[in-house]
Write an enzyme that holds these catalytic residues in place. Structure first.
Site, PDB file in Angstrom:
ATOM      1  N   SER A 240       0.848  -1.187   0.000  1.00 42.64           N
ATOM      2  CA  SER A 240       0.000   0.000   0.000  1.00 42.64           C
ATOM      3  C   SER A 240       0.886   1.240   0.000  1.00 42.64           C
ATOM      4  CB  SER A 240      -0.903   0.002   1.230  1.00 42.64           C
ATOM      5  OG  SER A 240      -0.107   0.260   2.371  1.00 42.64           O
ATOM      6  N   LYS A 241       0.230   2.383  -0.060  1.00 43.70           N
ATOM      7  CA  LYS A 241       0.953   3.656  -0.187  1.00 43.70           C
ATOM      8  C   LYS A 241       1.991   3.862   0.904  1.00 43.70           C
ATOM      9  CE  LYS A 241      -2.359   6.297  -2.776  1.00 43.70           C
ATOM     10  NZ  LYS A 241      -3.598   7.003  -2.661  1.00 43.70           N
TER      11      LYS A 241
END
Ligand code: GLU
Length: 465
Positions: A240-241
């Site tokens: 994820s980010k």
């Protein structure tokens, strides 16, 4: 049989690197088999599916070079067909209308919770006469799923996976507002698109049993399924980010070459001996699903950066120069014309030896496009003492009539240094400051040759005047 693969991204506003890898594997698989690769945008969630979000996917695929065959299919445009098939299933007895109320479903859930098991909806309408239906309620349509035996899927990556049919309930295929559920729409679309191989993330594996039941209910041949493990971050959590860049276009912005991203993604979860660096042609020749591992892959940004360096060194200098020029747009003080591009291309063979990203290259070459006077970094300004300036004037005379190649400039510098009894470095450092505005630069002879005689002399004159 022609192999036909597809990707079916939902337009969420980004093309996730995991989705890009799925696209790459589908693309390679179809190309390897001389088949076709399709794109279907799963845009039935109207609120999220904007044109801009779709464009991001198209741009990402285009940049990666993963061109698809035929027209892009939009799932939303196929809604009438999803409904049609749901009704056909009704007519075949493979599905039934269900008037179960929310309260009845809630009661089933509560009972399941009390018994410590997950809820299985067992609708009485599976066997009940529709003439007994309550008035004023729009029914859903449920699949009449098999209650006995097992649903077995021969997955090309996961092997044989099976589930006991008693553990699956009769899923809804058409909601009470007459819209198709996602699982149903995917099956109808894949069937109509004649998809032979569904290669996707293993987060869809559990959906596959239900989708297989729809194929079976319609008497349609199932495609082959291949569920590839997801990409995780270094800590083992789903990427994820917070791990770093995840969007394909973000990697483009950060200065990665598409062939490096493809090469890295290929190796992430697929292997062929210890081959690390593979072009798309080589990958196309070698790719098979047997080489896809079953374990989750871990995104390693350092390795991607290393791979990028390899591809930068392999890339054509003129192409790199064009890309770098585009990246320099908007920076103050630069003239981004054909001359600048030529200078950047001229210095590229030296610069790309060490560059890791195109952003590095843009930073390292911006001085070549700068208009005069150059801004001087303080350490560069400090090098330009009166004594250094007077030497630079003498050097300018030597450079005025030497052969202005790298070798010619090097020879002129050395003989000038020798003629005044100084070391090369004593001459080269102030020259570097004059030419680049910085105390560090690529080799000075290469820098001179890239700037050309007129510009080099103009830069020296600008600091010695
Ligand atoms: N729309 C799904 C997704 O974006 C893909 C479905 C599929 O590949 O079957 O995850």
């Amino acid at each position: 049989m022609t192999v036909r693969t597809r990707i079916a991204p939902s337009p969420t506003g980004l093309l996730h690197i995991g989705g890009a890898r799925t696209a790459l594997f589908n693309w390679l698989y179809s190309r390897h088999h001389g088949g076709e690769f399709y794109l279907r945008i799963e845009d039935t969630d109207r609120a999220r599916s904007t044109d801009a979000a779709t464009q991001v996917i198209l741009d990402g695929l285009e940049w990666l070079g993963l061109h698809h065959d035929g027209q892009t299919v939009f799932q939303s445009a196929r809604e009438p067909r999803h409904v049609e098939i749901a009704h056909e299933m009704l007519a075949r007895g493979a599905a039934y209308r269900c008037w179960l109320s929310q309260d009845e479903i809630k009661a089933m859930r509560e009972q399941a919770a009390a018994e410590g098991r997950s809820t299985l909806i067992r609708s009485p309408w599976r066997d009940r006469d529709p003439s007994e239906a309550p008035a004023g309620i729009n029914p859903v349509i449920r699949l009449r799923a098999p209650r006995e035996g097992e649903t077995v899927v021969h997955d090309l990556v996961q092997g044989e996976v099976r589930v006991a049919n008693t553990t699956l309930d009769d899923m809804i295929i058409l909601r009470s507002d007459a819209t198709a559920t996602y699982l149903h729409a995917v099956v109808v679309d894949d069937h109509d698109m004649a998809i032979t191989h569904v290669i996707r993330g293993d987060d869809h594996l559990t959906n596959t049993f239900r989708q297989a039941q729809i194929y079976d209910a319609m008497g349609w041949e199932r495609p082959k399924f291949a569920h590839i493990p997801l990409i995780h971050g270094a800590d083992g959590a789903k990427l994820s980010k917070r791990h770093g860049a995840v969007s394909v276009l973000e990697f483009r912005e950060q200065g990665f070459l598409p062939e490096a991203v493809c090469n890295y993604l290929l190796r992430l979860g697929w292997g062929h001996g210890d081959a690390e660096i593979l072009s798309m042609d080589e990958a196309t020749a070698l790719f098979d699903l047997g080489g896809v591992g079953r374990g989750a892959s871990r995104m390693d940004y350092a390795k991607l950066t290393h791979t990028n360096g390899v591809w930068i060194r392999r890339a054509d200098d003129a192409r790199l120069a064009r890309d770098v020029l585009a990246r320099l747009h908007g920076r103050p003080g630069l003239r981004l014309d054909a001359t600048a591009e030529q200078r950047i291309a001229g210095l590229m063979p030296v610069l790309k030896e060490r560059a890791k990203t195109l952003v590095d290259l843009a930073d390292a070459t911006s001085f070549l496009a700068h208009t005069l006077p150059l801004p001087l970094e303080p350490k560069a300004a400090a090098l330009l003492t009166d004594e250094a300036k007077s030497r630079l004037r003498g050097l300018a005379a030597a450079l005025a009539d030497c052969d202005f190649t790298r070798e010619g400039c090097d020879a002129a510098l050395r003989s000038y240094a020798e003629s005044i009894g100084e070391k090369l470095g004593t001459i080269a450092q102030p020259l570097r400051a004059a030419l680049t505005g910085s105390p560090v630069s690529p080799p000075i002879d290469a820098t001179l040759a890239a700037l050309g005689r007129d510009e080099s002399l103009a830069r020296i004159a600008a600091v010695t005047a």
